[in-house]
Write a protein that holds these residues in place. Structure first.
Motif, PDB file in Angstrom:
ATOM      1  N   TYR A  97       5.601   3.131  -9.660  1.00 18.15           N
ATOM      2  CA  TYR A  97       5.704   2.495  -8.340  1.00 18.15           C
ATOM      3  C   TYR A  97       7.030   1.761  -8.138  1.00 18.15           C
ATOM      4  N   GLU A  98       7.400   0.906  -9.075  1.00 21.69           N
ATOM      5  CA  GLU A  98       8.599   0.076  -8.897  1.00 21.69           C
ATOM      6  C   GLU A  98       9.856   0.926  -8.733  1.00 21.69           C
ATOM      7  N   VAL A  99      10.013   1.948  -9.566  1.00 20.44           N
ATOM      8  CA  VAL A  99      11.183   2.822  -9.465  1.00 20.44           C
ATOM      9  C   VAL A  99      11.179   3.542  -8.118  1.00 20.44           C
ATOM     10  N   ALA A 100      10.033   4.106  -7.745  1.00 17.36           N
ATOM     11  CA  ALA A 100       9.935   4.827  -6.475  1.00 17.36           C
ATOM     12  C   ALA A 100      10.226   3.896  -5.300  1.00 17.36           C
ATOM     13  N   TYR A 101       9.611   2.727  -5.318  1.00 18.19           N
ATOM     14  CA  TYR A 101       9.808   1.769  -4.222  1.00 18.19           C
ATOM     15  C   TYR A 101      11.279   1.363  -4.103  1.00 18.19           C
ATOM     16  N   ASN A 102      11.898   1.050  -5.219  1.00 20.47           N
ATOM     17  CA  ASN A 102      13.301   0.623  -5.189  1.00 20.47           C
ATOM     18  C   ASN A 102      14.219   1.724  -4.666  1.00 20.47           C
ATOM     19  N   LYS A 106      16.263   1.868  -0.649  1.00 22.36           N
ATOM     20  CA  LYS A 106      17.697   2.046  -0.409  1.00 22.36           C
ATOM     21  C   LYS A 106      17.933   2.919   0.820  1.00 22.36           C
ATOM     22  N   ILE A 107      17.031   3.860   1.056  1.00 27.70           N
ATOM     23  CA  ILE A 107      17.169   4.819   2.152  1.00 27.70           C
ATOM     24  C   ILE A 107      16.452   4.333   3.411  1.00 27.70           C
ATOM     25  N   GLN A 112       9.569   1.698   6.600  1.00 26.82           N
ATOM     26  CA  GLN A 112       8.780   2.653   7.365  1.00 26.82           C
ATOM     27  C   GLN A 112       7.944   3.565   6.473  1.00 26.82           C
ATOM     28  N   PHE A 113       7.725   3.177   5.232  1.00 25.81           N
ATOM     29  CA  PHE A 113       6.945   4.010   4.317  1.00 25.81           C
ATOM     30  C   PHE A 113       5.885   3.192   3.600  1.00 25.81           C
ATOM     31  N   ILE A 114       4.860   3.914   3.184  1.00 27.03           N
ATOM     32  CA  ILE A 114       3.847   3.330   2.299  1.00 27.03           C
ATOM     33  C   ILE A 114       3.757   4.246   1.083  1.00 27.03           C
ATOM     34  N   ILE A 115       3.393   3.671  -0.035  1.00 26.02           N
ATOM     35  CA  ILE A 115       3.206   4.444  -1.261  1.00 26.02           C
ATOM     36  C   ILE A 115       1.739   4.331  -1.652  1.00 26.02           C
ATOM     37  N   VAL A 116       1.132   5.492  -1.899  1.00 22.85           N
ATOM     38  CA  VAL A 116      -0.255   5.519  -2.347  1.00 22.85           C
ATOM     39  C   VAL A 116      -0.346   6.343  -3.627  1.00 22.85           C
ATOM     40  N   GLN A 117      -1.291   6.016  -4.456  1.00 25.56           N
ATOM     41  CA  GLN A 117      -1.505   6.800  -5.669  1.00 25.56           C
ATOM     42  C   GLN A 117      -2.384   7.981  -5.312  1.00 25.56           C
ATOM     43  N   ALA A 118      -1.967   9.162  -5.732  1.00 30.26           N
ATOM     44  CA  ALA A 118      -2.721  10.375  -5.405  1.00 30.26           C
ATOM     45  C   ALA A 118      -2.350  11.491  -6.370  1.00 30.26           C
ATOM     46  N   PRO A 119      -3.264  12.408  -6.625  1.00 31.19           N
ATOM     47  CA  PRO A 119      -2.959  13.563  -7.481  1.00 31.19           C
ATOM     48  C   PRO A 119      -2.218  14.626  -6.670  1.00 31.19           C
TER      49      PRO A 119
END
Length: 137
Positions: A97-102, A106-107, A112-119
């Motif tokens: 999560y932290e790497v993806a969010y960071n 930057k972009i 304007q995005f949300i991150i969810v855990q999913a397969p």
């Protein structure tokens, strides 16, 4: 919607056509209206022009390639990152999560995005994004 108002987005310089691996969705669709356009980007990940997964096991590399692919679709529609109204990012492992969010911040610094855990659909994909953008004609 009249078919002359619909533009299919391929980003062929970045990704292969989906029909090549037996699915019938499009990478993206731009619907042209009077004065504005709506862009719908389907689940996009870290793949190349052959549909092969890039950066296996490397979340940072996959985020970068995924965003390059999404950017190519936006550019084909005549849009940019600021035009994204919302994006959903699917993350296989919450530990990333932290790497993806960071990287995404930057972009898209305006959140304007949300991150969810999913397969996500391919086992070697660590991350995938879908988005909706609204741009000016």
């Amino acid at each position: 919607i009249p078919t002359d108002k619909i533009q299919i987005l391929y980003a062929a310089e970045n990704m292969n056509k989906t029909i090549e691996y037996g699915v019938t969705f499009e990478r993206g669709v731009c619907v042209h209206h009077s004065g504005y356009k709506q862009i719908y980007i389907s689940g996009t990940a870290s793949i190349d022009t052959k549909g092969d997964v890039l950066h296996i096991g490397d979340i940072k590399g996959q985020v970068r390639r995924m965003t390059e692919n999404v950017n190519a679709l936006l550019v084909e529609a005549g849009c940019k990152w600021d035009d994204i109204a919302q994006a959903t990012v699917y993350l296989r492992d919450i530990a990333d999560y932290e790497v993806a969010y960071n990287e995404l911040s930057k972009i898209m610094p305006d959140g304007q995005f949300i991150i969810v855990q999913a397969p996500v659909c391919r086992p070697t994909w660590l991350i995938e994004m879908e988005a909706i953008a609204i741009g000016k004609e």
